[in-house]
Scaffold this active site. Structure first.
Site, mmCIF file in Angstrom:
data_model
loop_
_atom_site.group_PDB
_atom_site.id
_atom_site.type_symbol
_atom_site.label_atom_id
_atom_site.label_comp_id
_atom_site.label_asym_id
_atom_site.label_seq_id
_atom_site.Cartn_x
_atom_site.Cartn_y
_atom_site.Cartn_z
ATOM 1 C CG HIS A 169 0.006 -1.458 3.676
ATOM 2 N ND1 HIS A 169 0.292 -0.375 4.099
ATOM 3 C CD2 HIS A 169 -0.828 -1.615 2.180
ATOM 4 C CE1 HIS A 169 -0.659 0.466 3.433
ATOM 5 N NE2 HIS A 169 -0.443 0.123 2.417
ATOM 6 C CE1 TYR A 228 6.452 6.789 2.944
ATOM 7 C CE2 TYR A 228 6.859 4.288 1.432
ATOM 8 C CZ TYR A 228 7.139 5.164 3.338
ATOM 9 O OH TYR A 228 7.359 4.859 3.848
ATOM 10 N NE ARG A 229 -1.990 9.081 0.075
ATOM 11 C CZ ARG A 229 -1.772 8.244 1.206
ATOM 12 N NH1 ARG A 229 -0.386 7.216 0.868
ATOM 13 N NH2 ARG A 229 -2.035 8.753 2.134
ATOM 14 N N GLY A 259 -16.778 1.105 -12.781
ATOM 15 C CA GLY A 259 -15.439 0.932 -13.785
ATOM 16 C C GLY A 259 -13.963 0.469 -12.869
ATOM 17 C CB SER A 260 -12.615 0.584 -9.535
ATOM 18 O OG SER A 260 -13.027 1.791 -9.816
ATOM 19 N NE ARG A 261 -6.432 -4.538 -14.215
ATOM 20 C CZ ARG A 261 -5.233 -4.766 -14.191
ATOM 21 N NH1 ARG A 261 -4.294 -4.171 -13.921
ATOM 22 N NH2 ARG A 261 -4.803 -6.094 -14.625
ATOM 23 C CB SER A 281 0.318 0.475 -3.330
ATOM 24 O OG SER A 281 0.023 1.904 -2.312
#
Length: 448
Positions: free
Chosen positions: A252, A255-256, A405-407, A238
């Site tokens: 922006h 792709y995943r 707990g996300s960054r 991303s």
């Protein structure tokens, strides 16, 4: 001392220091650009047909669709992959030694990085998240091929940006997720040309929560858990790039790939992604170039894909409370799982390869344009709209912010360094500012 990162010796290519500053300068980018990194699976393949006919692809966007939806944006990858963030390492490119290398003590020759895969990995911004021996053990597996694709895309975009900026330095952060996997975040701030440019990859695995499984079932995926567990793998790239000059547009893309293994061993998989442009001022020639480049990439795989995914993009990036789109669109798709894994991968590969040619010429064209204080002010106001969409509507950002707990640094990497809000601001009629607003309220067909 060389630090071994992710199964690839850092001795010849990479220097890493925990907690220290690292980066890729424009000079390093120029040197890297001389090397050719062949996209995985590119050789000997013919364009495919028949994509985009799955029920999900026909159905268009579904806001709030859960974990796969969370992967729809930069923060989706960061929010999922960096949840329970463990540690980060910073790496920087370093000149390679010439001539053959001897294996490190205690390592078998076949574990060294001097084969085709090892040479390909030297083009990357940092070693792969997955150990090289594991990638070698499953060369045809989609997880391997997609990890290599996102790493190559990251490196190609970063090199192109560094060359244009002419002095920029990328901070390269390699982070780990204690539940499994990790990622590499490359960020340039306050360069000569770019105010902020972030290109991030994530390669993560683990078990989905029951809540995430419920959200997926709500969009038609019949997932069978075992003892409440549902193993998954997810990976993607991303990026959000904000130039300084108000006449150079923001871009922006992401792709995943997502894979879930059910209790009976059955695997469900799907791809998602897209690429969209957000100019401060309308330039008809730029809009046509950007959309035409994406259309050419889509048309290799079917004539109906670009119009379908262009409309999906216009619908998704809609700022409801403003009644306008975030930008002039591009393409967007999710839950793409037909006609075959190979054909969808090749489509995603084509789209990823279109990022640099669709965007870099626009930055080169405009980064030295003169501009007035009024035009800079308008850019800051439009950046405010960008922030509004990302924080209020982007499902990836929202998922990440609400995941314990996300960054947070990775989740908010997409936001510009500067933005502005003014009370009741309205541009004069028939002004250049009013012109772009009209396009944002009423999307156009740029290729016919």
């Amino acid at each position: 001392m060389a630090l071994r990162l992710g199964g690839l010796s850092a001795g010849s290519c990479w220097r890493a220091a925990r907690g220290g500053g690292g980066g890729l300068s424009a000079g390093a980018g120029s040197r890297a650009a001389g090397r050719t990194c062949r996209p995985p699976g590119a050789a000997g393949r013919e364009p495919s047909r028949g994509l985009g006919h799955s029920p999900a692809a026909r159905g268009g966007p579904r806001p709030g669709t859960g974990l796969s939806g969370a992967l729809a944006g930069l923060a989706g990858l960061a929010g999922l992959a960096a949840a329970a963030f463990g540690r980060a390492e910073r790496a920087e490119a370093e000149p390679r030694s010439r001539g053959p290398r001897s294996p490190s003590p205690g390592r078998r020759q076949d574990d060294d990085d001097d084969d085709e895969l090892g040479r390909r990995c030297r083009c990357f911004m940092a070693p792969p998240v997955t150990a090289l021996r594991e990638l070698r053990a499953r060369p045809g597996d989609m997880k391997t091929r997609m990890e290599l694709l996102v790493l190559e895309t990251q490196a190609q975009v970063c090199r192109a940006l560094a060359q244009v900026d002419g002095g920029a330095r990328f901070s390269v952060d390699r982070w780990e997720r204690k539940e499994g996997g990790g990622g590499i975040s490359c960020v340039l701030q306050d360069g000569h040309v770019f105010e902020k440019a972030g290109v991030s990859i994530s390669v993560v695995h683990g078990n989905l929560s029951e809540e995430a499984a419920k959200q997926m079932r709500s969009r038609g995926k019949n997932l069978k858990t075992k003892d409440g567990k549902l193993p998954f793998s997810a990976m993607g790239v991303s990026s959000v790039i904000h130039p300084k000059n108000p006449h150079a547009p923001t871009i922006h893309f992401n792709y995943r790939y997502f894979e879930v293994e059910e209790a009976d061993g059955n695997k469900q998989w799907w791809f998602g992604g897209g690429c969209d442009l957000t100019p401060t001022y309308l330039n008809q020639e730029d809009a046509v170039h950007f959309h035409r480049t994406l259309k050419e990439a889509c048309d290799q795989h079917g004539p109906d894909l670009y119009p379908k995914f262009k409309k999906w993009c216009d619908d998704y990036f809609f700022i409801v409370h403003r009644g306008e789109r975030r930008g002039i669109g591009g393409i967007f798709f999710d839950d793409l799982d037909s006609p075959s894994k190979e054909e969808v991968f090749r489509f995603v590969q084509s789209c990823a390869q279109a990022v640099v040619p669709s965007y870099i010429p626009l930055v080169k064209k405009h980064h030295n344009d003169s501009f007035t204080p009024q035009e800079k002010l308008w850019q800051q106001l439009r950046r405010g709209r960008y922030v509004e969409f990302n924080l209020l509507y982007d499902r990836g950002t929202k998922f990440g912010l609400f995941t314990p707990g996300s960054r947070i640094e990775s989740i908010l990497m997409s936001l510009p360094l500067t933005a502005r809000w003014e009370y009741m601001h309205s541009p004069p009629e028939n002004s250049k500012e009013a012109e772009i607003l009209e396009v944002l309220r009423h999307p156009r067909d740029w290729v016919h």
